[in-house]
Design an enzyme around this catalytic site. Structure first.
Site, PDB file in Angstrom:
ATOM      1  N   HIS A   4      50.136  37.727  51.843  1.00 50.02           N
ATOM      2  CA  HIS A   4      49.487  36.684  50.728  1.00 50.02           C
ATOM      3  C   HIS A   4      50.118  34.925  50.381  1.00 50.02           C
ATOM      4  O   HIS A   4      51.469  35.112  49.921  1.00 50.02           O
ATOM      5  CB  HIS A   4      48.999  37.611  49.768  1.00 50.02           C
ATOM      6  CG  HIS A   4      47.891  37.464  48.705  1.00 50.02           C
ATOM      7  ND1 HIS A   4      46.682  37.228  49.272  1.00 50.02           N
ATOM      8  CD2 HIS A   4      48.162  36.197  48.106  1.00 50.02           C
ATOM      9  CE1 HIS A   4      45.787  36.742  47.613  1.00 50.02           C
ATOM     10  NE2 HIS A   4      46.793  36.279  47.470  1.00 50.02           N
ATOM     11  N   ASP A  62      40.090  41.874  38.421  1.00 48.80           N
ATOM     12  CA  ASP A  62      40.315  40.747  38.798  1.00 48.80           C
ATOM     13  C   ASP A  62      39.851  39.787  40.005  1.00 48.80           C
ATOM     14  O   ASP A  62      39.370  38.709  39.825  1.00 48.80           O
ATOM     15  CB  ASP A  62      41.640  40.310  40.797  1.00 48.80           C
ATOM     16  CG  ASP A  62      42.042  39.235  40.860  1.00 48.80           C
ATOM     17  OD1 ASP A  62      42.774  38.432  40.100  1.00 48.80           O
ATOM     18  OD2 ASP A  62      41.698  39.024  41.895  1.00 48.80           O
ATOM     19  N   ARG A 122      38.355  32.473  35.795  1.00 51.46           N
ATOM     20  CA  ARG A 122      39.119  31.087  35.721  1.00 51.46           C
ATOM     21  C   ARG A 122      38.908  29.360  36.957  1.00 51.46           C
ATOM     22  O   ARG A 122      39.015  29.233  36.584  1.00 51.46           O
ATOM     23  CB  ARG A 122      40.528  31.649  36.656  1.00 51.46           C
ATOM     24  CG  ARG A 122      41.253  32.766  35.956  1.00 51.46           C
ATOM     25  CD  ARG A 122      41.884  33.840  36.051  1.00 51.46           C
ATOM     26  NE  ARG A 122      43.328  32.643  36.580  1.00 51.46           N
ATOM     27  CZ  ARG A 122      43.872  32.778  37.752  1.00 51.46           C
ATOM     28  NH1 ARG A 122      43.696  34.564  38.433  1.00 51.46           N
ATOM     29  NH2 ARG A 122      44.373  32.098  38.572  1.00 51.46           N
ATOM     30  N   SER A 133      46.839  38.354  39.014  1.00 54.91           N
ATOM     31  CA  SER A 133      45.804  39.167  39.964  1.00 54.91           C
ATOM     32  C   SER A 133      46.159  38.713  41.405  1.00 54.91           C
ATOM     33  O   SER A 133      45.706  40.168  41.988  1.00 54.91           O
ATOM     34  CB  SER A 133      45.360  37.068  40.014  1.00 54.91           C
ATOM     35  OG  SER A 133      44.446  37.193  40.849  1.00 54.91           O
ATOM     36  N   LYS A 174      45.898  43.525  43.415  1.00 57.06           N
ATOM     37  CA  LYS A 174      44.939  43.324  45.124  1.00 57.06           C
ATOM     38  C   LYS A 174      45.971  43.810  45.618  1.00 57.06           C
ATOM     39  O   LYS A 174      45.352  44.389  46.250  1.00 57.06           O
ATOM     40  CB  LYS A 174      44.370  42.660  45.296  1.00 57.06           C
ATOM     41  CG  LYS A 174      43.423  41.932  44.070  1.00 57.06           C
ATOM     42  CD  LYS A 174      42.600  40.083  44.706  1.00 57.06           C
ATOM     43  CE  LYS A 174      44.052  39.365  44.419  1.00 57.06           C
ATOM     44  NZ  LYS A 174      42.773  38.241  43.891  1.00 57.06           N
TER      45      LYS A 174
HETATM   46  N1  URA Z   1      45.427  33.887  44.241  1.00 57.21           N
HETATM   47  C1  URA Z   1      44.800  35.144  43.768  1.00 57.21           C
HETATM   48  O1  URA Z   1      44.547  35.966  44.528  1.00 57.21           O
HETATM   49  N2  URA Z   1      45.158  34.809  42.980  1.00 57.21           N
HETATM   50  C2  URA Z   1      45.565  33.384  41.743  1.00 57.21           C
HETATM   51  O2  URA Z   1      45.520  33.578  40.590  1.00 57.21           O
HETATM   52  C3  URA Z   1      45.805  32.549  42.374  1.00 57.21           C
HETATM   53  C4  URA Z   1      45.950  32.769  44.138  1.00 57.21           C
END
Ligand code: URA
Length: 447
Positions: free
Chosen positions: A82, A161, A168, A183, A187
Site C-alpha cells: 500500500h 473509512d 477528507r 485509514s 483497510k
Molecule cells: N491512502 C489512504 O488509504 N488513506 C489516506 O488517508 C491516505 C492515503
C-alpha cells in the site's frame, strides 16, 4: 454522548476515549452523524492530532465498521502493498504482477484518487472493460487462477473509512498522521492480507513532507500491523518529484506497461523492484529484501511480470487492444522551459494539482474524471534544458481545464544554472529488524 461534545473535546486538544471514537465511527457508518459534524471533527483532529491509543481505537473501529474479509481459503501468504499516496505513482501496476510472478499471492484492494494524488482503481478503469467492482467470488476465483487480482475497496470493507476518505478529500483534512495511519491500516486489517508492505512517500508531493514524519507514519503503521498479527514492513520513497514521467490515469497505465516491457524511467523501475522485492521477502519466499529484489528483477527481465499483468487484465475483463487504440485527450498543450540551464525541482504536489485541473483527478467527491487527461514530463530534475524547449505536455478535457493546468504546472518548475544535487528514490527500509537508511541520517533530519 453526543458529537458536539466530542468535537469540543478534540478542539481543546484532549484525548478521546475508545467509546467516543466507537460512537463517532458507528454514526459515520450508519449515516446518523451529518457530514458537517464529521468534517468539524476531522479538522479538529488535523489541528490537534491523535495519540497512539486513539489511532489504535480509530483503526480498529473503522476496520470493524464492515466486513472483515477472510482469505484463508486462498493458498500462500497473501501479501499486500500500500502506498500512502503520490503523484505518478503507478507502482502497484508493476510491482504486484512482478511479485505474483515470483509466487506471491496478491489479493489486493485499492483506492481511488485522493487530493492531488492518483488511485490505482481509477488508473485500472482507464483500460476499457476493466472491472474493479468484483464480487467476493469473482475476486477469489481471479486470485486462484493467476495469483493476482486488484479490486476496488467494496462498500462493505471499512465503510467508515470510505466515507471519511471522501470527506477528507474535499475538506483539506488529508494530511494528518493519525488519520492516514488509521485509514490505511483499517483497510489493510479488514482486507484479510497476512503480510503488508507499506510504501511511505515523503517530499513535496506526499502527505508527509519530510523524512522524519514519513518514518513516524511508517513506525505507527508497522506497530498497528504487527500488533494485529500481520507481518508488516515499510519502504520510505521519494515524492519530491513525480514518479516516472506520466501523470494521469491512461497515461500511467501506458508507462507501467513500458516498464513491464523492459523500458520506462529508471526511478519508477527501481522503486517497483524494491517494492516487489519487499513483498517477496515478507511472503517468506526470499531470505532478505535484497534477494527478493533479485527475484523481482529476473521476473521483469524474463517478461514473467508482463505476462502476469496481461493475465490479470484479461481475468478482470480489460481489453488491452482497445486500450492501445484510445485517442488522445480532447485538448493538448505544452509547457516551454522559461530559461536555459537545468531543471532544479519539479514540485510533485503542484504537478498533481495541475493533472487534477486538467481532468485527471477529482476536486469534489462527485466529480467525474477524464481517463485521458494528464501530463507527460519531457524533462525532470537534473536534466538540462534550453529556453523554449518542451518541459511537459498537458492533456486536458477542454480549453478551460488546459489553461488552468498550464498555469499551475508552470509554477511547479524551478531552474538552476548548475546541475542540482538529487537524493536517491529509495530513502529507507523499516521493519521489525529496524531501519536501514540509504541516505545520511543528517539528511533525513534524524540527528
Ligand atoms: N491512502 C489512504 O488509504 N488513506 C489516506 O488517508 C491516505 C492515503
Amino acid at each position: 454522548m453526543n458529537m458536539y461534545s466530542i468535537i469540543e473535546k478534540k478542539k481543546r486538544g484532549q484525548s478521546l476515549h475508545w467509546d467516543e471514537i466507537a460512537y463517532f465511527i458507528k454514526g459515520v457508518t450508519d449515516g446518523s452523524i451529518p457530514d458537517y459534524q464529521t468534517s468539524a471533527l476531522l479538522m479538529a483532529i488535523c489541528l490537534k492530532g491523535l495519540d497512539e491509543r486513539e489511532i489504535f481505537a480509530l483503526t480498529a473501529e473503522m476496520a470493524g465498521s464492515g466486513e472483515i474479509v477472510s482469505l484463508r481459503d486462498l493458498p500462500g501468504v497473501k501479501t499486500d502493498k500500500h502506498s500512502t499516496g503520490g503523484v505518478g505513482d503507478k507502482t502497484t501496476l508493476i510491482c504486484a504482477p512482478l511479485a505474483a510472478a515470483c509466487g506471491v499471492t496478491v489479493a489486493k484492494m485499492s483506492g481511488r484518487g485522493l487530493g492531488h494524488t492518483g488511485g490505482t482503481v481509477d488508473k485500472l478503469e482507464s483500460i476499457p472493460g476493466f472491472k474493479t467492482d468484483l464480487s467476493r467470488a469473482e475476486f477469489t476465483a481471479a486470485v486462484r487462477k493467476n495469483g493476482i487480482a486488484v479490486a476496488g475497496q467494496s462498500g462493505e470493507l471499512a465503510p467508515a473509512d470510505k466515507k471519511l476518505y471522501a470527506l477528507r478529500d474535499v475538506t483539506a483534512t488529508v494530511d494528518s498522521l493519525g488519520l492516514i495511519a488509521s485509514s490505511i491500516m483499517s483497510k489493510k486489517l479488514a482486507s484479510g492480507a497476512d503480510a503488508i508492505l507499506l510504501d511511505v512517500k515523503t517530499g513535496a508531493g506526499a502527505f508527509m513532507k519530510d523524512v522524519k514524519s514519513a518514518l513516524a507514519l511508517a513506525a505507527e503503521m508497522i506497530k498497528i500491523g504487527l500488533i494485529s498479527g500481520k507481518n508488516t514492513a515499510a519502504v520510505i520513497t521519494d515524492m519530491d518529484t513525480p514518479l516516472g514521467r506520466n501523470i494521469g490515469n491512461a497515461l500511467e497505465v501506458r508507462e507501467a506497461m513500458e516498464v513491464l516491457a523492459g523500458g520506462g524511467p529508471e526511478d519508477l523501475k527501481s522503486t517497483c523492484i524494491e517494492l516487489a522485492g519487499g513483498m517477496i521477502w515478507l511472503a517468506g519466499l526470499a531470505e532478505s529484501e535484497d534477494m527478493g529484489c533479485e527475484m523481482a528483477q529476473k521476473a521483469l527481465s524474463s517478461g514473467a511480470g508482463m505476462e502476469k499483468f496481461r493475465a490479470m487484465v484479461s481475468a478482470q475483463g480489460g481489453d488491452l487492444a482497445a486500450f492501445e487504440a484510445l485517442p488522445k485527450a480532447a485538448k493538448t498543450g505544452v509547457i516551454p522551459a522559461g530559461q536555459d540551464g537545468f531543471i532544479a525541482a519539479m514540485n510533485a504536489e503542484a504537478v498533481g494539482l495541475a493533472a487534477c485541473a486538467a481532468g485527471a483527478g477529482r476536486e469534489k467527491k462527485e466529480d467525474e474524471i477524464d481517463p485521458l487527461a494528464g501530463i507527460i514530463l519531457r524533462k525532470k530534475p537534473g536534466e538540462a534544458v534550453k529556453k523554449g524547449e518542451t518541459v511537459a505536455e498537458i492533456y486536458a478535457s477542454n480549453d478551460e481545464k488546459l489553461a488552468r493546468a498550464q498555469e499551475i504546472f508552470a509554477a511547479a518548475v524551478k531552474y538552476s544554472a548548475a546541475p542540482p544535487a538529487l537524493r536517491p528514490h529509495i530513502l529507507a527500509r523499516g521493519s521489525i529488524k529496524g531501519v536501514t537508511w540509504f541516505i545520511e541520517a543528517e539528511d533525513a533530519g534524524i540527528q
